[in-house]
Design a protein around this motif. Structure first.
Motif, PDB file in Angstrom:
ATOM      1  N   LEU A  38      28.926 -87.342  -7.585  1.00 26.04           N
ATOM      2  CA  LEU A  38      29.506 -86.197  -8.394  1.00 26.04           C
ATOM      3  C   LEU A  38      29.409 -84.743  -7.890  1.00 26.04           C
ATOM      4  O   LEU A  38      30.476 -84.032  -7.743  1.00 26.04           O
ATOM      5  CB  LEU A  38      29.255 -86.427  -9.880  1.00 26.04           C
ATOM      6  CG  LEU A  38      29.851 -87.673 -10.295  1.00 26.04           C
ATOM      7  CD1 LEU A  38      29.147 -87.867 -11.844  1.00 26.04           C
ATOM      8  CD2 LEU A  38      31.297 -87.765 -10.442  1.00 26.04           C
ATOM      9  N   LEU A  39      28.018 -84.335  -7.781  1.00 24.21           N
ATOM     10  CA  LEU A  39      27.683 -83.267  -7.053  1.00 24.21           C
ATOM     11  C   LEU A  39      28.373 -82.822  -5.863  1.00 24.21           C
ATOM     12  O   LEU A  39      28.893 -81.542  -5.854  1.00 24.21           O
ATOM     13  CB  LEU A  39      26.156 -83.000  -7.195  1.00 24.21           C
ATOM     14  CG  LEU A  39      25.633 -82.902  -8.541  1.00 24.21           C
ATOM     15  CD1 LEU A  39      24.104 -82.744  -8.200  1.00 24.21           C
ATOM     16  CD2 LEU A  39      25.925 -81.745  -9.202  1.00 24.21           C
ATOM     17  N   SER A  40      28.524 -83.839  -4.933  1.00 23.01           N
ATOM     18  CA  SER A  40      29.113 -83.595  -3.635  1.00 23.01           C
ATOM     19  C   SER A  40      30.587 -83.576  -3.753  1.00 23.01           C
ATOM     20  O   SER A  40      31.363 -82.660  -3.102  1.00 23.01           O
ATOM     21  CB  SER A  40      28.932 -84.704  -2.789  1.00 23.01           C
ATOM     22  OG  SER A  40      29.536 -84.741  -1.662  1.00 23.01           O
ATOM     23  N   LEU A  41      31.239 -84.314  -4.805  1.00 23.90           N
ATOM     24  CA  LEU A  41      32.682 -83.922  -5.112  1.00 23.90           C
ATOM     25  C   LEU A  41      33.208 -82.685  -5.534  1.00 23.90           C
ATOM     26  O   LEU A  41      34.034 -82.280  -5.329  1.00 23.90           O
ATOM     27  CB  LEU A  41      33.242 -84.962  -5.995  1.00 23.90           C
ATOM     28  CG  LEU A  41      33.229 -86.593  -5.331  1.00 23.90           C
ATOM     29  CD1 LEU A  41      33.471 -87.575  -6.421  1.00 23.90           C
ATOM     30  CD2 LEU A  41      34.269 -86.532  -4.336  1.00 23.90           C
ATOM     31  N   PHE A  42      32.059 -82.220  -6.615  1.00 26.36           N
ATOM     32  CA  PHE A  42      32.416 -81.079  -7.300  1.00 26.36           C
ATOM     33  C   PHE A  42      32.371 -79.962  -6.092  1.00 26.36           C
ATOM     34  O   PHE A  42      33.282 -78.803  -6.172  1.00 26.36           O
ATOM     35  CB  PHE A  42      31.217 -80.693  -8.282  1.00 26.36           C
ATOM     36  CG  PHE A  42      31.316 -79.669  -9.120  1.00 26.36           C
ATOM     37  CD1 PHE A  42      32.123 -79.589 -10.433  1.00 26.36           C
ATOM     38  CD2 PHE A  42      31.074 -78.440  -8.559  1.00 26.36           C
ATOM     39  CE1 PHE A  42      32.085 -78.748 -11.057  1.00 26.36           C
ATOM     40  CE2 PHE A  42      31.127 -77.195  -9.408  1.00 26.36           C
ATOM     41  CZ  PHE A  42      31.742 -77.333 -10.714  1.00 26.36           C
ATOM     42  N   ARG A  43      31.114 -79.827  -5.303  1.00 22.38           N
ATOM     43  CA  ARG A  43      31.186 -78.874  -4.080  1.00 22.38           C
ATOM     44  C   ARG A  43      32.469 -78.678  -3.235  1.00 22.38           C
ATOM     45  O   ARG A  43      32.798 -77.806  -2.752  1.00 22.38           O
ATOM     46  CB  ARG A  43      29.978 -79.132  -3.393  1.00 22.38           C
ATOM     47  CG  ARG A  43      29.704 -78.193  -2.315  1.00 22.38           C
ATOM     48  CD  ARG A  43      28.373 -78.557  -1.358  1.00 22.38           C
ATOM     49  NE  ARG A  43      28.395 -79.744  -1.065  1.00 22.38           N
ATOM     50  CZ  ARG A  43      28.992 -80.157   0.125  1.00 22.38           C
ATOM     51  NH1 ARG A  43      29.780 -79.258   0.981  1.00 22.38           N
ATOM     52  NH2 ARG A  43      28.693 -81.585   0.576  1.00 22.38           N
ATOM     53  N   GLY A 145      37.443 -81.870 -15.505  1.00 22.69           N
ATOM     54  CA  GLY A 145      36.771 -83.086 -16.252  1.00 22.69           C
ATOM     55  C   GLY A 145      35.293 -82.931 -16.292  1.00 22.69           C
ATOM     56  O   GLY A 145      34.883 -83.393 -17.045  1.00 22.69           O
ATOM     57  N   MET A 146      34.855 -82.671 -14.901  1.00 26.17           N
ATOM     58  CA  MET A 146      33.267 -82.739 -14.982  1.00 26.17           C
ATOM     59  C   MET A 146      32.764 -81.550 -15.835  1.00 26.17           C
ATOM     60  O   MET A 146      31.702 -81.845 -16.454  1.00 26.17           O
ATOM     61  CB  MET A 146      32.956 -82.610 -13.524  1.00 26.17           C
ATOM     62  CG  MET A 146      33.155 -83.557 -12.608  1.00 26.17           C
ATOM     63  SD  MET A 146      32.568 -83.514 -10.979  1.00 26.17           S
ATOM     64  CE  MET A 146      30.826 -83.427 -11.106  1.00 26.17           C
TER      65      MET A 146
END
Length: 213
Positions: A38-43, A145-146
């Motif tokens: 999730l953190l990778s997708l956020f970045r 969403g996140m």
């Protein structure tokens, strides 16, 4: 007898249907997505917005404006025309055509979507303008969403034009599971929202406003 009158199979043939039970998927819970994913997708979504978001949306706007001015459909434009309209920035990003599965200019009887392997190779190479627009919108959905951590039904019903308050610091949505003793109407709720998510929603709002105009 009534079925035979209507020209339908007799009751003897319908006996097979009385015991029919369709095969359905097994009900189960899904594991949570690992936090590092999730953190990778956020970045990556944030970087995609900052580096390419406006250029991608502006490219689609230019194509739409060209079609309106010349009274032609987007699907009638050749790949060469698409590239000349979107400009060098998007060409450098990889754009080669309107979309990876759009109708051909010369024939509207079939699509030019390749096999799955080729399709995803071209998708990752940013060859389709429409797909890039979809990816950008997906990035906005993922970030909002996140950050907000709301229920799915609260997020999918958001309207870019009305989901922010006048101060552009609160997200306004219809609260899920809030219709009891409310005549079936979902209660309106608001929560503070981060600046990057606001920026992305505002970009979609600008995009929609220009296209409508």
């Amino acid at each position: 007898a009534m079925l035979e009158t209507l020209g339908l199979p007799s009751s003897a043939n319908t006996d097979l249907l009385s015991d029919y039970s369709p095969k359905t998927g097994v009900s189960a819970r899904f594991r949570s997505v690992p936090s590092d994913v999730l953190l990778s997708l956020f970045r990556k979504s944030t970087e995609f917005h900052i580096e390419h978001g406006r250029n991608i949306l502006n490219g689609f706007i230019r194509v739409a404006a060209h079609c309106q001015k010349n009274r032609v459909s987007m699907h009638q434009l050749s790949s060469e025309s698409i590239r000349s309209i979107v400009g060098p920035t998007l060409i450098k990003l990889g754009v080669k055509k309107l979309g990876l599965s759009c109708f051909r200019k010369s024939s509207f009887h079939g699509t030019r979507k390749e096999n799955i392997t080729t399709y995803y190779k071209n998708l990752r190479a940013n060859h389709g303008l429409l797909e890039l627009v979809h990816v950008y919108i997906g990035s906005v959905q993922l970030i909002v969403g996140m950050i907000m951590a709301r229920r799915m039904d609260e997020l999918v019903t958001l309207n870019a034009k009305t989901c922010l308050d006048t101060s552009r610091s609160w997200l306004i949505f219809r609260l899920g599971k809030s219709t009891r003793k409310a005549l079936g109407l979902r209660q309106r709720e608001s929560r503070p929202i981060d600046a990057i998510a606001v920026e992305m929603i505002e970009e979609l709002r600008r995009f929609q406003k220009i296209l409508k105009r």
